[in-house]
Structure formats: C-alpha cells, structure tokens
Scaffold this active site. Structure first.
Site, PDB file in Angstrom:
ATOM      1  N   SER A 151       0.837  -1.206   0.000  1.00  0.00           N
ATOM      2  CA  SER A 151       0.000   0.000   0.000  1.00  0.00           C
ATOM      3  C   SER A 151       0.870   1.253   0.000  1.00  0.00           C
ATOM      4  O   SER A 151       1.657   1.473   0.931  1.00  0.00           O
ATOM      5  CB  SER A 151      -0.896   0.022   1.236  1.00  0.00           C
TER       6      SER A 151
ATOM      7  N   HIS B 197      -1.081  -1.084  -4.278  1.00  0.00           N
ATOM      8  CA  HIS B 197      -2.392  -0.726  -3.736  1.00  0.00           C
ATOM      9  C   HIS B 197      -2.389   0.761  -3.435  1.00  0.00           C
ATOM     10  O   HIS B 197      -1.512   1.266  -2.712  1.00  0.00           O
ATOM     11  CB  HIS B 197      -2.666  -1.532  -2.459  1.00  0.00           C
TER      12      HIS B 197
ATOM     13  N   ASP C 171      -4.558   3.835  -1.879  1.00  0.00           N
ATOM     14  CA  ASP C 171      -5.712   4.167  -1.026  1.00  0.00           C
ATOM     15  C   ASP C 171      -6.126   5.611  -1.262  1.00  0.00           C
ATOM     16  O   ASP C 171      -5.378   6.530  -0.921  1.00  0.00           O
ATOM     17  CB  ASP C 171      -5.324   3.975   0.450  1.00  0.00           C
TER      18      ASP C 171
ATOM     19  N   MET D  21      -8.688   8.678  -0.484  1.00  0.00           N
ATOM     20  CA  MET D  21      -9.557   9.091   0.618  1.00  0.00           C
ATOM     21  C   MET D  21     -10.067  10.508   0.384  1.00  0.00           C
ATOM     22  O   MET D  21      -9.310  11.374  -0.069  1.00  0.00           O
ATOM     23  CB  MET D  21      -8.775   9.045   1.921  1.00  0.00           C
TER      24      MET D  21
ATOM     25  N   HIS E 205      -8.145   1.664  -4.496  1.00  0.00           N
ATOM     26  CA  HIS E 205      -9.172   1.485  -3.456  1.00  0.00           C
ATOM     27  C   HIS E 205      -9.810   2.836  -3.169  1.00  0.00           C
ATOM     28  O   HIS E 205      -9.194   3.699  -2.521  1.00  0.00           O
ATOM     29  CB  HIS E 205      -8.478   0.904  -2.219  1.00  0.00           C
TER      30      HIS E 205
ATOM     31  N   MET F  77     -11.956   5.073  -1.207  1.00  0.00           N
ATOM     32  CA  MET F  77     -12.678   5.318   0.040  1.00  0.00           C
ATOM     33  C   MET F  77     -13.359   6.689  -0.105  1.00  0.00           C
ATOM     34  O   MET F  77     -12.970   7.686   0.512  1.00  0.00           O
ATOM     35  CB  MET F  77     -11.713   5.280   1.233  1.00  0.00           C
TER      36      MET F  77
ATOM     37  N   MET G 210     -12.117  -5.331   4.525  1.00  0.00           N
ATOM     38  CA  MET G 210     -11.280  -4.479   5.367  1.00  0.00           C
ATOM     39  C   MET G 210     -11.067  -5.157   6.715  1.00  0.00           C
ATOM     40  O   MET G 210     -12.028  -5.590   7.365  1.00  0.00           O
ATOM     41  CB  MET G 210     -11.933  -3.110   5.568  1.00  0.00           C
TER      42      MET G 210
ATOM     43  N   ASP H  60      -7.073  -5.987   3.813  1.00  0.00           N
ATOM     44  CA  ASP H  60      -6.392  -4.698   3.863  1.00  0.00           C
ATOM     45  C   ASP H  60      -6.491  -4.115   5.270  1.00  0.00           C
ATOM     46  O   ASP H  60      -7.575  -3.823   5.748  1.00  0.00           O
ATOM     47  CB  ASP H  60      -7.085  -3.763   2.858  1.00  0.00           C
TER      48      ASP H  60
HETATM   49  C1  DX5 Z   1      -6.863   1.972   5.582  1.00  0.00           C
HETATM   50  C2  DX5 Z   1      -5.815   1.670   4.561  1.00  0.00           C
HETATM   51  C3  DX5 Z   1      -4.732   0.829   5.203  1.00  0.00           C
HETATM   52  C4  DX5 Z   1      -3.522   0.649   4.342  1.00  0.00           C
HETATM   53  C5  DX5 Z   1      -2.637  -0.446   4.854  1.00  0.00           C
HETATM   54  O1  DX5 Z   1      -7.805   2.797   5.052  1.00  0.00           O
HETATM   55  O2  DX5 Z   1      -6.391   0.989   3.471  1.00  0.00           O
HETATM   56  O3  DX5 Z   1      -5.315  -0.402   5.518  1.00  0.00           O
HETATM   57  O4  DX5 Z   1      -3.926   0.292   3.082  1.00  0.00           O
HETATM   58  O5  DX5 Z   1      -2.439  -0.267   6.198  1.00  0.00           O
HETATM   59  P1  DX5 Z   1      -1.316  -1.072   7.024  1.00  0.00           P
HETATM   60  O6  DX5 Z   1      -0.241  -0.063   7.280  1.00  0.00           O
HETATM   61  O7  DX5 Z   1      -2.024  -1.535   8.251  1.00  0.00           O
HETATM   62  O8  DX5 Z   1      -0.834  -2.205   6.164  1.00  0.00           O
HETATM   63 ZN    ZN Z   2      -6.790   0.039   0.921  1.00  0.00          ZN
END
Ligand code: DX5
Ligand code: ZN
Length: 221
Positions: free
Chosen positions: A12, A37, A39, A41, A71, A73, A142, A180
C-alpha cells in the site's frame, strides 16, 4: 482454504514516502512485485485525505508499469471512476457503504477497461455484497476501519472471509479475495487459511528489514 489464486502481495502506497511516492513505487517494482495498492480518501467517507488521480497519472508518466489496485474510500465513487481509469488505474474498488448505484458503477468500471472490486468495512456483513459477487473481479474485506494505516488487525473478520470464500467455491466464481489493514506475515497466514489470496500490506512491507524474505514468505502462503 480453497482460493483459486496463489498468494499475492499488494503493497500500500499509503505507507510509502509521501515526499517521494515515485521512489516508493520503484521500491515495489524493484522487488519484482506487480501490484501497487493505492488508497484514495476524500475526508468524508473516511476522516483522512491521501492522493488523487494526478498521483496515478504522475506515477505513469514516471514510467511505472505496476498494476494499480485502486481502493476508493469515497462517498461518491461514481463521480471519479472515469478520472481514475484515465489516470492509469487497472482495478478500481468501491465501498458497498458508499451511497451509489453499485451495479451501475461496477459496470462502468469494466466498460472503462478496468477490473472491478467491491469493498466491505468491518461492520458490514458479507450478505451486503452477496448479490454482486458475479459482477466483480475482486472482493476486499477491510481488516481495519478504513482511513489510516498502521492499525491493529481485526481477527473477527476471519469468519467473513470464510463465508465469502465458501460462496466463491459454491458458485464457481474466481474473483480475488483481498484483505487490507494490519496485514503482516502472521495475520496474512490466518487470512490465507480463511480463504484470502490478495494481501494489502503497507506498514509491514515498507518497514520490513528483509523485503525479499518478506515477499518470499507471503507468496509461499
Ligand atoms: C486503511 C488503509 C490501510 C492501508 C494499509 O484505510 O487501506 O489499511 O492500506 O495499512 P497497514 O499499514 O495496516 O498495512
Ligand atoms: Zn486500501
């Protein structure tokens, strides 16, 4: 565990160097990995902000050939799937908790040439996506409440993984089952036994002292 897929690590970028995301993406590629990956937001669906489509486009301009596992969010992902596809996403996942026409949005993602994913927050039961399983290439369960990396793994998500894996087998579907949040080698092993095959790892990957050993072990699950 009955996944049709070998274990796959998807680091990620959220846990990468936000002052040099290109270098973090290079680190992933330099270790022979294919998936990244990302993320995304919006500060509304989750209480945090991260990147945008321009980040993906800039990584592509810098030559990244990684598979962008994107991903979203976002509270209104339907307004952004075109922009992310144009920017270089390969797979786009939307949350079942987002207030949108999920089926129409998943179909649009595929029309754009991307793979389509559906995501469940920890508090959402697997039944919420039972009707969409034949419309997706990936289900993301999740294992933390989304919004921040570095949170502890939610072991209570294992039965949800088992349920979705059972439905996949019973319906002869072949979507990927991704986890994740709080994923390290130990929690990945538990999730693998429960049916997961695709592992988002931010903190544990970027902080791993021996990345080749981390990758070998995870891919060997
Ligand atoms: C949460 C994110 C995290 C990230 C990975 O919204 O999606 O889950 O990808 O987090 P860690 O550092 O826990 O691998
Ligand atoms: Zn994610």
């Amino acid at each position: 565990m009955s996944s049709p897929h070998a274990a796959l690590l998807a680091p990620s970028l959220l846990a990468g160097d936000h002052a040099n995301l290109g270098a973090s993406a290079h680190t992933v590629a330099d270790h022979g990995l294919n998936w990244l990956h990302l993320d995304l937001m919006d500060g509304h669906f989750v209480p945090n902000l991260s990147f945008g489509p321009e980040t993906l486009a800039a990584l592509r301009r810098a030559g990244s050939k990684l598979f962008f596992d994107t991903h979203l969010m976002l509270s209104a992902p339907q307004h952004y799937v075109d922009a992310f596809a144009k920017a270089g996403a390969n797979l786009i996942s939307i949350h079942i908790e987002a207030a949108c026409d999920h089926l129409a949005t998943l179909r649009r993602i595929r029309e754009l040439g991307c793979q389509a994913g559906i995501v469940l927050n920890p508090g959402t039961p697997a039944t919420a996506i039972a009707g969409l399983l034949d419309q997706v290439d990936l289900v993301l369960v999740m294992t933390v409440q989304p919004g921040f990396g570095g949170q502890p793994f939610r072991r209570d998500m294992l039965p949800k993984l088992q349920q979705i894996d059972t439905w996949r087998r019973e319906r002869a579907l072949s979507f990927r089952l991704e986890v994740d949040g709080g994923i390290d080698l130990a929690t990945a092993a538990e999730c693998r036994t429960a049916g997961a095959d695709t592992f988002v790892a931010g903190t544990s990957f970027f902080r791993a002292g021996d990345k080749p050993a981390f990758i070998r072990t995870l891919h060997g699950l």
